[in-house]
Write a protein that holds these residues in place. Sequence first.
Motif, short mmCIF file in Angstrom:
data_model
loop_
_atom_site.label_atom_id
_atom_site.label_comp_id
_atom_site.label_asym_id
_atom_site.label_seq_id
_atom_site.Cartn_x
_atom_site.Cartn_y
_atom_site.Cartn_z
N ASN A 99 4.24 13.76 7.71
CA ASN A 99 3.33 12.89 8.44
C ASN A 99 1.88 13.34 8.40
O ASN A 99 0.98 12.51 8.47
CB ASN A 99 3.79 12.73 9.90
N ILE A 100 1.66 14.64 8.32
CA ILE A 100 0.26 15.06 8.28
C ILE A 100 -0.27 15.09 6.85
O ILE A 100 -1.46 15.22 6.64
CB ILE A 100 0.02 16.43 8.96
N MET A 101 0.64 14.94 5.88
CA MET A 101 0.22 15.01 4.48
C MET A 101 -0.93 14.06 4.18
O MET A 101 -1.90 14.41 3.52
CB MET A 101 1.42 14.64 3.60
N ILE A 102 -0.85 12.86 4.73
CA ILE A 102 -1.85 11.85 4.43
C ILE A 102 -3.24 12.29 4.91
O ILE A 102 -4.24 12.14 4.21
CB ILE A 102 -1.44 10.50 5.03
N SER A 103 -3.27 12.90 6.10
CA SER A 103 -4.57 13.36 6.61
C SER A 103 -5.07 14.51 5.76
O SER A 103 -6.26 14.61 5.48
CB SER A 103 -4.43 13.84 8.05
N MET A 129 -0.94 -4.92 -2.11
CA MET A 129 -1.64 -3.87 -2.85
C MET A 129 -2.75 -4.48 -3.69
O MET A 129 -3.88 -4.01 -3.68
CB MET A 129 -0.64 -3.13 -3.73
N GLY A 130 -2.45 -5.61 -4.36
CA GLY A 130 -3.41 -6.23 -5.25
C GLY A 130 -4.69 -6.61 -4.53
O GLY A 130 -5.79 -6.22 -4.91
N SER A 131 -4.54 -7.37 -3.41
CA SER A 131 -5.72 -7.86 -2.71
C SER A 131 -6.47 -6.69 -2.07
O SER A 131 -7.69 -6.69 -2.00
CB SER A 131 -5.31 -8.87 -1.65
N TYR A 132 -5.71 -5.70 -1.65
CA TYR A 132 -6.35 -4.52 -1.07
C TYR A 132 -7.24 -3.86 -2.11
O TYR A 132 -8.39 -3.53 -1.85
CB TYR A 132 -5.30 -3.52 -0.59
N LEU A 133 -6.67 -3.73 -3.31
CA LEU A 133 -7.38 -3.08 -4.41
C LEU A 133 -8.69 -3.81 -4.68
O LEU A 133 -9.75 -3.19 -4.81
CB LEU A 133 -6.50 -3.10 -5.65
N VAL A 134 -8.61 -5.14 -4.74
CA VAL A 134 -9.80 -5.93 -5.03
C VAL A 134 -10.85 -5.72 -3.96
O VAL A 134 -12.02 -5.46 -4.25
CB VAL A 134 -9.42 -7.43 -5.15
N LYS A 135 -10.43 -5.79 -2.69
CA LYS A 135 -11.38 -5.63 -1.58
C LYS A 135 -12.03 -4.26 -1.62
O LYS A 135 -13.24 -4.12 -1.46
CB LYS A 135 -10.63 -5.76 -0.24
N ARG A 136 -11.19 -3.26 -1.83
CA ARG A 136 -11.69 -1.89 -1.81
C ARG A 136 -12.69 -1.66 -2.95
O ARG A 136 -13.73 -1.06 -2.77
CB ARG A 136 -10.49 -0.93 -1.94
N LEU A 137 -12.33 -2.21 -4.14
CA LEU A 137 -13.22 -2.05 -5.29
C LEU A 137 -14.54 -2.77 -5.05
O LEU A 137 -15.60 -2.26 -5.37
CB LEU A 137 -12.54 -2.60 -6.55
N ALA A 138 -14.46 -3.95 -4.44
CA ALA A 138 -15.67 -4.72 -4.18
C ALA A 138 -16.59 -3.94 -3.23
O ALA A 138 -17.80 -3.85 -3.46
CB ALA A 138 -15.32 -6.08 -3.59
N ALA A 139 -15.99 -3.36 -2.20
CA ALA A 139 -16.79 -2.58 -1.24
C ALA A 139 -17.46 -1.41 -1.94
O ALA A 139 -18.65 -1.15 -1.74
CB ALA A 139 -15.91 -2.10 -0.09
N SER A 140 -16.70 -0.71 -2.78
CA SER A 140 -17.26 0.43 -3.50
C SER A 140 -18.38 0.00 -4.42
O SER A 140 -19.41 0.67 -4.53
CB SER A 140 -16.20 1.13 -4.35
N ASP A 181 -8.54 6.86 -1.08
CA ASP A 181 -7.98 5.66 -0.48
C ASP A 181 -6.77 5.14 -1.25
O ASP A 181 -5.79 4.66 -0.67
CB ASP A 181 -9.04 4.56 -0.41
N MET A 182 -6.84 5.23 -2.58
CA MET A 182 -5.72 4.80 -3.40
C MET A 182 -4.50 5.69 -3.15
O MET A 182 -3.39 5.22 -2.99
CB MET A 182 -6.07 4.91 -4.89
N LEU A 183 -4.78 6.99 -3.10
CA LEU A 183 -3.70 7.96 -2.89
C LEU A 183 -2.99 7.70 -1.56
O LEU A 183 -1.77 7.79 -1.46
CB LEU A 183 -4.27 9.37 -2.88
N TYR A 184 -3.80 7.39 -0.56
CA TYR A 184 -3.33 6.96 0.74
C TYR A 184 -2.19 5.98 0.60
O TYR A 184 -1.15 6.09 1.21
CB TYR A 184 -4.48 6.16 1.36
N HIS A 185 -2.46 4.98 -0.24
CA HIS A 185 -1.52 3.90 -0.44
C HIS A 185 -0.23 4.37 -1.04
O HIS A 185 0.85 3.91 -0.68
CB HIS A 185 -2.15 2.86 -1.35
N VAL A 186 -0.35 5.28 -2.02
CA VAL A 186 0.84 5.77 -2.69
C VAL A 186 1.68 6.57 -1.70
O VAL A 186 2.89 6.42 -1.62
CB VAL A 186 0.43 6.64 -3.90
N ILE A 187 1.00 7.43 -0.90
CA ILE A 187 1.74 8.27 0.03
C ILE A 187 2.29 7.47 1.19
O ILE A 187 3.42 7.64 1.61
CB ILE A 187 0.82 9.40 0.57
#
Lengths: 317, 296
Positions: free
Chosen positions: A236-240, A1-12, A303-309
């Motif tokens: 299963n469709i909740m995420i979409s 989660m941590g490294s994902y967060l960093v990557k995602r934030l950097a891209a944004s 994208d963050m919510l994605y992760h939680v769900i």
Amino acid sequence: MGSYLVKRLAASLLTAILSSIAVFLIVRAVPGDVVAQMLGQSGGSGSQAEEALRRFFGLNEPLYVQYLDWLGGVLRGDLGQSWVRGQPVMEIVFKAFTVTLQLGLMTLAFATIIGVPLGLVSGLFEGRRIDTAIQAFNILGLSAPVFWLGLILLIAVSSLFAWSPPLIYRTPFQNLSDNLSTLLLPMLSLGLLQAAAYSQFTRQCVVGAFSEDYVRTALAKGLPMRVVFAKHILRNIMISLVTFMGLILIQILGGVVVIESLFALPGLGRLLITAIETRDYPVVQGALLMVVFSALLVNLLVDMLYHVIDPRVRVDA
Amino acid sequence: MSTEAPQLMQSDPKLSGAGRSRGALKRTLNFMRREPSFALGLSLTVLILSIALFPGLYSSVSPTDIDTTAALQPPSAAHWFGTDELGRDIYSRSIHGTRVTLSIVAGAMLISAFFGGLLGVVAGFVGRLTDMVCGRGIDVVLSFPPIILGVVISGVLGPSITNLVLALSIVYIPVFFRIARSGAITETSRTYVEAARSVGLTGRAILFRHILRNVMPLIMLQYMILFPLVLQIQAALGFLGLGVQPPTPDWGAILEEGKDYILFAPWISLFPGLFIMVSALSVTLIGRGLQKRMNR
């Protein structure tokens, strides 16, 4: 989660910086420039007035210096002064944004409450009469231009109920009922389209889920439809559906431009148009930046919510 | 569909041209019988296209003739859709606006399909740095909600048909880019590309002779799907006064003119809006039909 967060934030962050450059350049893409336009025929080039104005607006500096100056201000929360109104741009933009945000969230709520259940029903009863009816609603809703729907609603309420929305906008804290009745028609005209879009998307998700192995297995082992639907399909469709909510919010953010002009709401979209018309560039930049950053933020949150769900989702998925 | 034709030709060289087209016609007719909504969409589109091509057949009144004695008249036998504040015939303006509006939308979309498609195919095929640079650029365009970007481009550059087309085409380049890119990535991993490489075909030949041809149907389908959306944005910009300028008839522009009279003369706004809706509807129906066919 941590490294994902960093990557995602950097891209944004990268997109945010590039977008801010785009915002800055768009305003400067005017044929001629602002000063020439302000002076019109009277000034003539090279005159003292032109020099003075250029210096006043900081336009005598090279482009990158102007950009860095502006960016520095943005980071300090200072978007400059409006050339027309003389007020701080931050204040003007923020005030307009609250109107747009309220309308946006109301529309989102409306679209979700109407669209998702319709889509679920339509997907569950694929091919039946009710599915056809809902699909007809979807296609019609997606075909009607938003502002036209707004016009029709205005005509309808004024001729059927002899009612028209209050002309002057009030914040919810000033007068809640006035506020809500002003926002009712804009919400409906924006919301019907988005409800149709949401319903169509939900239907596709449900229909898609029915052809998945896990649903077939669940039904084959004798689980009642009710349970399969609630426990397997919905989950299963909740995420979409959540992702789509973000998309819709961004669509609404764009759609408000027209609707706010039609209903004379003092929101971000109308501010943008007035500022473009009066060539009030600091305000154009400020308003645009606000729109772009909110869109980026919505994407990031989704994208963050994605992760939680669904923790299975990773950055490159 | 376009990929089917050459294969048919190769598999049966004796089949005559007339026979082939009769077969295609029969298939289309069969498909229309199974999908009545597709048939409806197709017939409406043919009708709208004929209006766009030959507006004179549908209306003999000039769309720009001013007659102040007949201003703001409700629909009647003389003026089917009523008249506007200058006494111009709304029916004639809507009919003549068809060509103006639709050609702007179609033209702008052709431009974005061309550039978006080309960039996307190249980015997907070449990959690496090219892909990354294109991708970032596209992300920036995508970070603006479509209407906002359209408003800003045509607003800042000044309202004119050229700027409107420019604005619309820039706004939709990313959509075509993404479709073409993902299509090209899929195609590049196919065996036929490897085979073509192994017989010594250059990258450029593979890209333009093979990959582009296979990505083309995706781009065309996307064109159909996007058309109603772009039409609505075009109308919205016209409605904001940022599109076609008076007196040229354009659906969005007519709506803009009618805005001030909405409660006294709602017909000015009602009919052009219906034209937009029906056009969007008919293309959507065709797009859905084609999608169903391609998925099968």
